[in-house]
Design a protein around this motif. Sequence first.
Motif, short mmCIF file in Angstrom:
data_model
loop_
_atom_site.label_atom_id
_atom_site.label_comp_id
_atom_site.label_asym_id
_atom_site.label_seq_id
_atom_site.Cartn_x
_atom_site.Cartn_y
_atom_site.Cartn_z
N GLN A 6 -48.37 8.05 -41.91
CA GLN A 6 -48.90 6.78 -41.40
C GLN A 6 -49.26 5.90 -42.59
OE1 GLN A 6 -52.14 8.65 -39.02
NE2 GLN A 6 -51.25 7.54 -37.30
N LYS A 7 -48.58 4.76 -42.71
CA LYS A 7 -48.86 3.85 -43.83
C LYS A 7 -49.62 2.63 -43.33
CE LYS A 7 -47.80 0.03 -46.27
NZ LYS A 7 -47.39 -1.33 -45.92
N PHE A 8 -50.68 2.26 -44.02
CA PHE A 8 -51.48 1.10 -43.63
C PHE A 8 -51.42 0.05 -44.73
CE2 PHE A 8 -52.98 4.76 -41.32
CZ PHE A 8 -53.06 4.28 -40.02
N ARG A 155 -42.77 -4.76 -55.57
CA ARG A 155 -43.74 -5.36 -54.66
C ARG A 155 -43.43 -4.95 -53.21
NH1 ARG A 155 -47.15 -9.30 -56.35
NH2 ARG A 155 -48.35 -8.40 -54.64
N GLY A 156 -44.49 -4.67 -52.49
CA GLY A 156 -44.33 -4.21 -51.11
C GLY A 156 -43.95 -2.73 -51.04
N GLY A 157 -44.05 -2.04 -52.18
CA GLY A 157 -43.49 -0.69 -52.30
C GLY A 157 -44.27 0.43 -51.64
N SER A 158 -45.42 0.16 -51.02
CA SER A 158 -46.13 1.25 -50.33
C SER A 158 -45.32 1.74 -49.13
CB SER A 158 -47.50 0.80 -49.85
OG SER A 158 -48.29 0.44 -50.95
N ASP A 159 -44.52 0.86 -48.54
CA ASP A 159 -43.63 1.28 -47.44
C ASP A 159 -42.67 2.35 -47.97
OD1 ASP A 159 -44.73 -0.78 -45.95
OD2 ASP A 159 -43.08 -2.17 -46.32
N PHE A 160 -42.18 2.13 -49.18
CA PHE A 160 -41.24 3.06 -49.80
C PHE A 160 -41.93 4.40 -50.04
CE2 PHE A 160 -38.90 4.08 -53.98
CZ PHE A 160 -37.86 4.72 -53.33
N ALA A 213 -37.15 -10.56 -45.03
CA ALA A 213 -38.16 -10.30 -43.98
C ALA A 213 -39.18 -9.31 -44.54
CB ALA A 213 -37.49 -9.74 -42.73
N LYS A 214 -40.34 -9.81 -44.87
CA LYS A 214 -41.31 -9.04 -45.64
C LYS A 214 -41.90 -7.86 -44.88
CE LYS A 214 -44.99 -10.03 -47.91
NZ LYS A 214 -46.29 -10.71 -47.99
N VAL A 215 -41.68 -7.81 -43.58
CA VAL A 215 -42.38 -6.84 -42.75
C VAL A 215 -42.13 -5.39 -43.17
CG1 VAL A 215 -40.60 -6.93 -40.94
CG2 VAL A 215 -42.93 -6.27 -40.35
#
Length: 405
Positions: A6-8, A155-160, A213-215
């Motif tokens: 689960q990523k927040f 940037r945005g790499g926590s999703d990764f 799409a940054k989502v």
Amino acid sequence: MKILVQKFGGTSVATPERREMVIQKILKAREKGYKCVVVVSAMGRKGDTYATDTLINLVKAQNSYVSLRELDLLMSCGEVISSAVMACSLINKGVKAAALTGAQAGIITDDTFGNAEVLRVEPFRILEYLEEDYIPVVAGFQGVTEKGDITTLSRGGSDFTASILGEALGAEAIEIYTDVDGIMTADPRIVQDARIIDKINYNEVFQMAEQGAKVIHPRAVEVAMRANIPLIIKNTMSDHPGTIIGNYNELVYSSAEGGRLITAIAHVTDRAQFQIELGSEDDRLENEIFDQLSKNHISIDLINVFPGKLVFTVDENKSQQLEQLLNRYSLRYNVYHNCGIVSVIGQRMRGVPGVMARVVKALSRENIRILQTSDSHSTISCLIKNDDIKKAVIALHNEFNLSER
Ligand code: ADP
Ligand code: ASP
Ligand code: MG
């Protein structure tokens, strides 16, 4: 072991109230019998004390040159703080939890600071904690080199981070919690009547993410697709079921969604177009330029190669570096600043005639000048002026009736 990652995101962990909502999502998943691995982003967005942009500004505001190695160490602190804060909140609820940095979680990368490649994951400590019924709370967006230097994953790499851990742990699903109910037909900040997409293919989301799409981060989609693990986008602040990303070819095609030619509109701003005169049709110089771009980690798109001429776009913040590089070769070039790219995405457009004509007509009705185009099986992209982006996204969303159920 039934593992759920689960990523927040930043807004989900920004305040004590939001962190309470996060805890409820974790506890609900535990009630369903999952062993949860939590990944967190830095707290808040631009302007907030511990947000990534604030940390970057600490050094960028007063130094003309910032070393990428030191910048990575600094940026990684945002997620480290966030994981410690989140773990403490869980512990105070009587839940066993342990904060881990990316290095402690076993994420080993190369030394491409700012955009490191993950070489392998050694999730021993996560597994130990799970065995003992702890919730590991991993700092997203970071890893460590073999030598022990801290790196970040773009940037945005926590999703990764979430996807790479999901793959390494053989998770049943990867949930990405953010501030919207799911993947929408366009950025809801621009299109007010954008619609949530219930189910969508990895491929299309990958294209959307690649086109701005940054989502979700494109690398997160790539890894989930490789591991064939469902990736679910949800809202921390609501109980909406969200968007499930998977291999849904047949399902999507037989549903209402499947009848659509276009799935979504994506956009990106702050691009610069470079038109480079090579002076001769010798491809050695052309190859040398592509090599230099790759060595300097300058990523380009909308690439058109003509005899003796190259045209492509780069992120505005790379344009100065690129100009310096081209000047070293004494090349003649023109740069057009303040551009953006609007893209229509849909894997059903493959082989269907007339889509480009509709795109061009919709934009010209709004007096939007197209500066360059490119297309693939599932995407048509147009380079336009930054100032026209909002109008263009809305016009294309209307043209393909994307708000209709
Ligand atoms: P987080 O901090 O949770 O990772 P992000 O800001 O990275 O959140 O991503 C969520 C944002 O992505 C939303 O607030 C929304 O404005 C934006 N966004 C852009 N395109 C889309 C889209 N097609 N669907 C949903 N959200 C989108
Ligand atoms: N905090 C990092 C960023 O702002 C990573 C992330 O949020 O995913 O880019
Ligand atoms: Mg994000």
